[in-house]
Write an enzyme that holds these catalytic residues in place. Structure first.
Site, mmCIF file in Angstrom:
data_model
loop_
_atom_site.group_PDB
_atom_site.id
_atom_site.type_symbol
_atom_site.label_atom_id
_atom_site.label_comp_id
_atom_site.label_asym_id
_atom_site.label_seq_id
_atom_site.Cartn_x
_atom_site.Cartn_y
_atom_site.Cartn_z
ATOM 1 N NE ARG A 87 -2.088 1.422 3.246
ATOM 2 C CZ ARG A 87 -3.102 2.089 4.538
ATOM 3 N NH1 ARG A 87 -4.347 2.200 4.594
ATOM 4 N NH2 ARG A 87 -2.293 2.709 5.107
ATOM 5 C CE1 TYR A 126 -7.106 5.035 -3.451
ATOM 6 C CE2 TYR A 126 -8.236 3.145 -4.334
ATOM 7 C CZ TYR A 126 -7.445 2.896 -4.166
ATOM 8 O OH TYR A 126 -6.303 2.580 -3.581
ATOM 9 C CG HIS A 233 -12.665 -1.923 -0.803
ATOM 10 N ND1 HIS A 233 -11.939 -0.663 -0.927
ATOM 11 C CD2 HIS A 233 -12.228 -2.778 -1.766
ATOM 12 C CE1 HIS A 233 -10.981 -0.396 -2.026
ATOM 13 N NE2 HIS A 233 -11.161 -2.119 -2.508
ATOM 14 C CD GLU A 236 -7.691 -6.391 0.191
ATOM 15 O OE1 GLU A 236 -8.046 -5.204 0.083
ATOM 16 O OE2 GLU A 236 -6.809 -6.580 -0.614
ATOM 17 C CG HIS A 270 -11.307 -7.784 -1.254
ATOM 18 N ND1 HIS A 270 -10.784 -8.707 -2.051
ATOM 19 C CD2 HIS A 270 -11.075 -6.566 -1.169
ATOM 20 C CE1 HIS A 270 -9.438 -6.828 -2.603
ATOM 21 N NE2 HIS A 270 -10.225 -6.236 -2.485
ATOM 22 C CG ASP A 321 -8.394 -5.450 -6.184
ATOM 23 O OD1 ASP A 321 -7.927 -4.059 -6.224
ATOM 24 O OD2 ASP A 321 -8.179 -5.514 -5.163
HETATM 25 ZN ZN LIG Z 1 -10.188 -2.783 -4.248
#
Ligand SMILES: [Zn+2]
Length: 431
Positions: A87, A126, A233, A236, A270, A321
């Site tokens: 991330r 986003y 989401h 996950e 997810h 994804d």
């Molecule tokens: Zn995603």
């Protein structure tokens, strides 16, 4: 576009491949009729020699810009990577983009999707801002999709916190939707810019860690009022569950099931660590689950438990994804293989007739279309003319009779079997 008649060697209708079918597409890009071999009436005629026609694949969850990480995040020199270290790389990419580089990544992702037989994408969007809260990147995504001619459901994301009860981090500033009035002002502005033939909008709260609970509830209520798809989401990563249990005394899925009016119209993306009990409550309430097997493998997320009743066919959807690899057929295959590896048995997601490939196709077409609120997924009158054409002489399909063709595509095939796609009746060759 004029009226179009399409005739392939085989056409997927009512769960089987039928020969000698002509599909008529009207000038609006929708299926007008599905009939016998004789083509009648006016319009162009397109014979797909040596091909089979199926409903186009629906990619219900994508972050197109993350394709830019493909070659950059697979070295692990010092320590093992995690979702959270990945991330950080994703945030660095998001911070580095401008309109041009973002547009290029989106066009590449969308073009690759069409070459993989994908005719519609739910872009879970986003990455909104170029400059200071200017929402400039929203239009970039719409333009890229229009250029490639893929059907787009822009899943416009509300992103407001950097964790439950935490302010946004510096790397998340480009995602900031500020407050709900700002979110809806931009949502309504975008709704006036859409091409109604190929584009629509959905409502999204990023996750229980990136939106406040009162925002999630208000967004969902408004999505219900406007009859729009609502995506989020869910679970996950285990850390998200731990934080929700600490803050709310419940898992994220349980929070959603308890706090939202109904699970109807909600797609949970997810559900990697969702308990079978929570999953059952959510599915029985009318919820849908989008699984992204290749990304969940790439990020080391885990494998969801889909053993709950109703967890098959059109209650599931697939998504590419993070787009490290874009292949709807591989996502279908690994949706099933994940369950086989988990349960140590075969035929995990089979339908009542025992068909696994048909059930996986249902998820990759009707399930995705239902999750995105679009009229596609079946070749029948009134639906969008969104199809994928498959080459019957492709190497993995050689020698396969029509009875085993869908299984051969699903378990032996990949993008190389795709000849091209129609979106709203407009053809694009895969190569
Ligand atoms: Zn995603």
């Amino acid at each position: 576009m004029s009226r179009l008649l399409i005739q392939a060697d085989l056409t997927w209708l009512d769960g089987t491949f039928s020969p000698g079918v002509t599909v008529a597409v009207n000038v609006s890009g929708r299926v007008e009729s599905v009939g016998s071999a004789q083509h009648s009436g006016s319009g162009a005629f397109r014979r797909l020699e040596g091909m089979a026609l199926l409903p186009g694949f629906v990619n219900a969850h994508s972050h197109a810009f993350q394709r830019g990480l493909r070659g950059a995040v697979e070295r692990f020199s010092r320590e093992a990577g995690t979702f959270w270290s990945w991330r950080d790389s994703m945030y660095a990419l998001a911070s580095s983009l401008d309109r041009e580089t973002l547009g290029q990544l989106c066009r590449r992702s969308f073009a690759e999707m069409r070459a993989a037989g994908i005719t519609a994408v739910g872009e879970f969007h986003y990455l909104h801002h170029d400059g200071d809260h200017d929402w400039a990147f929203d239009e970039v995504v719409l333009e890229a999709a229009a250029e490639v001619g893929i059907r787009l459901v822009l899943l416009q994301v509300c992103y407001s916190t950097g964790g439950i009860d935490r302010l946004l981090e510096p790397g998340q500033r480009r995602f900031d939707t500020v407050d709900l009035p700002s979110y809806w002002r931009q949502w309504d502005r975008l709704s006036r810019q859409l091409d109604p033939r190929t584009q629509s909008l959905g409502v999204v709260a990023h996750s229980v860690r990136a939106a406040r609970l009162n925002e999630i509830k208000a967004l969902h209520a408004e999505a219900v009022r406007r009859r729009l798809p609502f995506h989020i989401h869910v679970e996950e990563q285990r850390k998200e569950i731990e934080e929700a249990v600490a803050a709310y005394g419940r898992t994220p899925m349980r929070v959603l099931c308890d706090e939202l009016q109904s699970a109807e119209g909600i797609t949970a993306v997810h559900c990697t660590h969702t308990s079978p009990e929570d999953m059952t409550v959510f599915l029985q309430g009318g919820g849908r689950v989008c699984v992204c097997p290749l990304t969940e493998a790439n990020l080391g997320d885990g494998i969801p438990d889909l053993s709950a009743p109703h967890a098959a066919g059109d209650r599931l959807a697939i998504g590419t994804d993070a787009n490290a690899r874009i292949s709807a057929i591989e996502e279908m295959r690994w949706l099933e293989y994940g369950q086989r590896l988990r349960a140590e048995r075969r035929g995990a997601l089979s339908d009542p007739r025992g068909g696994v490939a048909a059930s996986l196709l249902e998820a990759a077409t009707c399930g995705g279309a239902a999750a995105l609120g679009i009229g596609s997924g079946r070749i029948e009158p009134g639906e969008w003319a969104d199809f994928v054409a498959v080459k019957l002489n492709a190497v993995p399909l050689a020698g396969e009779p029509s009875e085993g063709l869908l299984e051969a595509i699903t378990f032996g095939g990949g993008n190389e079997v795709v000849a091209g796609t129609f979106v709203g009746g407009k053809w694009r060759a895969a190569d």
